[in-house]
Design an enzyme around this catalytic site. Structure first.
Site, short mmCIF file in Angstrom:
data_model
loop_
_atom_site.label_atom_id
_atom_site.label_comp_id
_atom_site.label_asym_id
_atom_site.label_seq_id
_atom_site.Cartn_x
_atom_site.Cartn_y
_atom_site.Cartn_z
N ASP A 114 0.89 -1.17 0.00
CA ASP A 114 0.00 0.00 0.00
C ASP A 114 0.92 1.21 0.00
O ASP A 114 1.65 1.45 0.97
CB ASP A 114 -0.87 -0.04 1.26
CG ASP A 114 -1.74 1.20 1.42
OD1 ASP A 114 -1.56 2.16 0.63
OD2 ASP A 114 -2.57 1.21 2.34
N TYR A 135 0.94 0.33 14.96
CA TYR A 135 -0.03 0.26 13.88
C TYR A 135 0.51 0.83 12.57
O TYR A 135 1.03 1.92 12.53
CB TYR A 135 -1.30 1.03 14.24
CG TYR A 135 -2.24 1.11 13.05
CD1 TYR A 135 -2.99 -0.01 12.70
CD2 TYR A 135 -2.32 2.24 12.26
CE1 TYR A 135 -3.80 0.01 11.60
CE2 TYR A 135 -3.14 2.27 11.15
CZ TYR A 135 -3.89 1.15 10.83
OH TYR A 135 -4.69 1.17 9.74
N LYS A 172 -3.39 -2.95 8.14
CA LYS A 172 -3.48 -4.42 8.18
C LYS A 172 -2.56 -5.00 7.11
O LYS A 172 -2.10 -4.30 6.21
CB LYS A 172 -4.92 -4.85 7.93
CG LYS A 172 -5.73 -5.22 9.17
CD LYS A 172 -5.06 -6.20 10.09
CE LYS A 172 -5.90 -6.70 11.24
NZ LYS A 172 -5.23 -6.65 12.54
C1 F6R Z 1 -7.52 -0.50 7.98
C2 F6R Z 1 -7.38 0.79 7.28
C3 F6R Z 1 -8.35 1.87 7.56
C4 F6R Z 1 -7.75 2.92 8.47
C5 F6R Z 1 -8.74 4.06 8.79
C6 F6R Z 1 -8.11 5.20 9.58
O1 F6R Z 1 -6.46 -1.35 7.70
O2 F6R Z 1 -6.48 0.98 6.50
O3 F6R Z 1 -9.54 1.37 8.13
O4 F6R Z 1 -7.28 2.34 9.65
O5 F6R Z 1 -9.25 4.62 7.62
O6 F6R Z 1 -6.97 5.59 8.93
P1 F6R Z 1 -5.96 6.70 9.49
O7 F6R Z 1 -5.51 6.25 10.84
O8 F6R Z 1 -4.87 6.70 8.47
O9 F6R Z 1 -6.75 8.00 9.54
MG MG Z 2 -4.03 1.58 3.49
MG MG Z 3 -4.62 -2.27 2.13
#
Ligand code: F6R
Ligand code: MG
Ligand code: MG
Length: 366
Positions: free
Chosen positions: A11, A230, A233
């Protein structure tokens, strides 16, 4: 001819949140691989599933090859520059290390590779999942390779009746690869005992016992084990050789109709059903639901056909509708109980800090 199929996935940025990479980003990665890999890769296919970009390529350099891994790493770096220039969200998200050191494993991107002697007909399926982790493949590949209720070939095909060897890895052990090889049918219960725990024990590969040939390779990266925090995923990929001594394509696909509940979904911290989707599907409801796509190919002297989209069929529309209902059902209970993952699997530390603060406010009374 001995050929290697390598898939490397990361990603490196997406439009509108963690949804889908931009066309410019995909083009950059494609052009980079075409140009820089022209002297040593035979063929390639660049695709996305949700917000992840995968580079699938064929070559004769074997698995874990530095040149192949560096090509992918550099393509992801070049893509990251485009992602930054477009202001994409999470640009370079999965590139966790600063300098390439010979092998892309442990640096963030996911890898699945198989080297094999090409059969006269060589079909395989490339699976990619988003918003979930490698244990998401435990159930479907257990059923597809070990259970005659799903894989009729185990009782109907003489080539398959000897069964398969499952190589399972303990992904919590990070110093080295901690693996165990178990055989079906005789070790079936032991395999089940391990694979019930999708967050710890993960299928890494599967081999035919009649020929010794490798059927399956799965990426087993756990990003939070690399970064210690974190980072999204793991969004696992898998290569599965099919037909002949291996299960038929349809036998491998059959267990995906369950829409089994996996870890992932919103903020990598929830439980949701895995939905088999068409190629190039984006992410939507509650940053999910967790999705898996499948591109089937034939390969001849390393040359790939165009991909056949294994979940693009009216049958899977019916399955997707049922799985949408299942997703809504579990989402109705919000944060409660099984809908949200246990602490050890939560991808965000916020709740842990909150509980630590609250713990200090508790009083004791006899
Ligand atoms: C799960 C994922 C999304 C983000 C969510 C918050 O793997 O990629 O659900 O966790 O959109 O993202 P941030 O923390 O980048 O604002
Ligand atoms: Mg992502
Ligand atoms: Mg992804």
């Amino acid at each position: 001819m001995k050929v290697t199929i390598s898939v490397l996935k990361a990603d490196i940025g997406s439009i509108g949140g963690h949804i889908i990479p931009s066309q410019a980003l995909l083009n950059e990665v494609k052009n980079f691989v075409r140009e820089r890999g022209k002297d040593f890769i035979i063929d390639f296919y660049v695709s996305h599933t949700g917000d992840d970009i995968a580079i699938l390529c064929t070559h004769e350099r074997g698995t874990n090859d530095e040149k192949i891994h560096k090509l992918a790493w550099d393509a992801f770096l070049a893509g990251t520059e485009v992602a930054k220039s477009q202001g994409l969200y999470g640009a370079g998200q999965d590139l966790l290390k600063d300098a390439f050191s010979g092998n892309i494993k442990g640096m963030g991107p996911a890898v699945a590779e198989i080297e094999f002697e090409e059969r006269p007909n060589e079909p395989f399926v490339f699976f990619a999942a988003d918003k979930t982790d490698p244990g998401a493949y435990n159930l479907p590949f257990y059923l597809g390779f070990a259970d005659p209720m799903y894989c009729a070939g185990l009782i109907l095909s003489p080539k398959m009746s000897e069964g398969f060897t499952f190589r399972i890895i303990d992904v919590e052990y990070t110093e080295k690869d901690k693996i165990i090889d178990l055989n079906v049918p005789e070790d079936l219960y032991d395999i089940a005992a391990l694979l019930r725990d999708n967050e710890r024990y993960v299928i890494e590969s599967i081999y035919s016992r009649s020929s010794g040939n490798q059927a399956v390779s799965i990426s087993t990266t756990r990003l939070h084990n690399i970064a210690g925090k974190y980072t999204g995923k793991d969004d696992p990929i898998a290569l599965v050789r099919v037909q002949g001594e291996f299960p038929a394509t349809g036998e491998v696909l059959a267990p995906f109709q369950i829409g089994h509940l996996v870890a992932g979904f919103m903020r990598g911290s929830h439980t949701g059903p895995l939905m088999p989707c068409k190629l190039n599907t984006s992410i939507s409801y509650f940053d999910g639901p967790p999705v898996v796509t499948g591109a089937a190919f034939c390969v001849n002297n390393g040359k790939l056909t165009e991909p056949a989209d294994v979940f693009d069929h009216p049958y899977w529309d019916y399955v997707r509708n049922k799985i949408s209902q299942k997703a809504s059902d579990i989402r109705r209970q919000g944060f409660s109980g099984a809908a949200m993952l246990p602490y050890s699997e939560l991808e965000y530390g916020g709740i842990v800090e909150k509980l630590e603060k609250l713990d200090k406010k508790f009083t004791y009374k006899n």
